[in-house]
Scaffold this active site. Sequence first.
Site, PDB file in Angstrom:
ATOM      1  N   TYR A 145       0.857  -1.064   0.129  1.00 41.86           N
ATOM      2  CA  TYR A 145      -0.047  -0.156  -0.205  1.00 41.86           C
ATOM      3  C   TYR A 145       0.905   1.146   0.004  1.00 41.86           C
ATOM      4  CZ  TYR A 145      -3.505   3.535   1.904  1.00 41.86           C
ATOM      5  OH  TYR A 145      -4.180   4.555   1.979  1.00 41.86           O
ATOM      6  N   ASP A 240       9.351   2.762  -0.071  1.00 39.12           N
ATOM      7  CA  ASP A 240       8.034   3.328   0.855  1.00 39.12           C
ATOM      8  C   ASP A 240       8.362   3.027   2.424  1.00 39.12           C
ATOM      9  OD1 ASP A 240       5.961   4.378   2.188  1.00 39.12           O
ATOM     10  OD2 ASP A 240       4.606   3.707   0.640  1.00 39.12           O
ATOM     11  N   LYS A 268       3.833   8.996   9.063  1.00 36.99           N
ATOM     12  CA  LYS A 268       3.618   8.330  10.297  1.00 36.99           C
ATOM     13  C   LYS A 268       4.848   8.782  11.560  1.00 36.99           C
ATOM     14  CE  LYS A 268       0.699   5.012   8.236  1.00 36.99           C
ATOM     15  NZ  LYS A 268       0.697   4.152   6.933  1.00 36.99           N
TER      16      LYS A 268
END
Length: 430
Positions: A145, A240, A268
């Site tokens: 994702y 990522d 995050k």
Amino acid sequence: MTAAERSADLYARACRVIPGGVSSPVRAFRAVGGTPLFIASGAGARITDADGRRYLDLVNSWGPLIAGHAHPAVVAAIRGALERGTTFGAPCEAEVLLAERVVAAYPAAEQVRFVSSGTEAVMSAIRVARAFTGRDLIVKFAGCYHGHADHLLVAAGSGLATFGKPSSAGVPRAFTECTRVLPLDEEGAVEALFAAEGAHIAAVIIEPVPANHGLLLQRREFLETLRRVTRAHGALLIFDEVISGFRLARGGAAELLGITPDLATFGKVIGGGMPVGAFGGARPIMARLAPEGDTYQAGTLSGNPVAMAAGLATLDVLERESGWARLEARGAELEALLEPVLARAAFPVHTVRAGSLVWLSFHEQGAPRTAAALGARETARFARLFHAMLARGVYLPPSAYEACFLSLAHSRADLEEFTAALGAALAEIA
Ligand SMILES: *Cc1c(COP(=O)(O)O)cnc(C)c1O
């Protein structure tokens, strides 16, 4: 209204004015049934819902709260920053400080630019990769994702795995025509795609530790193949690290693997609970960005001083408290505690772990390396486990495809409490 009804009442009101009652799909509890808890406050390893019930939190906002909820040093930094003004739309010192920290920690990032989410970080990294290479094609892996940008909503994990949707409505076919999707763990598929289309591939993007479809730990050789093949064909490798960055090690998964990508994305942890994303890479690539170069990228709130302060304070806590070593130790401790409990379970359940990311895998064979779907029986089991844990005061991620996030606030006693609750919950649902 009695105390136990507040979450339900808020959810009913939310459903009238917010689609599905939530601002991000997985929060709606659709994968586990029931109605979502509305959270009123958090402190350390615990959250308190709108009805005043406390839970041991294994979600930690899906990663940002690596120091735990409302860490005093992070709160103080935010308070200090916001009293000086919340946003200027002009450069500020805090973004220089945070950029210097990222560049020092992550050798592949000689320069870094801040955005406001992981999605934006990935979107921007892809754009600059295409600009730099003059090519259009992007390669991603099934089960990874990368946020919800149109051209990457193909065989994604996270909420999409939960809903069993391979893609999303509202994305024109033309937008994903430049995206190629490969299975994880298959060097042959990578070699074959590059043999056919290598001259047109701008970049390969991967979560080096895929953590949005459970935790799909990859063989080092597979990731080394990506590095070798992209280099041989003049394509870029994008890691990522929105989850893994500043969580698995100071230098993220790249440091642990000893593999240097051309570009990396962050989010995050780097925002310490405030909306921050970042992407960075080698200077010649990043120099393509406006105003130096011809690749447009911008943001009204990018490099926001309050968000930068939260990120800096969080990294300070990690440095000061030997955070990365402690998180690895906590993860290992939990894994060891869980082992006998899981061995006694009436059905297959395994821990899959990378540092402080711990996934309870309901797969028969334990730790899959590719994005295999769980069966209906397994997802139903997880749903029962989720509610049995909630009843014992433990808040798990509300999906069988999501890993638990440990924080520095989780104590040995918290891990023991979690283990005891899990043992009892597994016995109850057997
Ligand atoms: C969460 C996540 C994103 C998207 O970040 P948002 O801040 O939710 O937009 C991108 N990539 C990975 C690996 C993620 O886990």
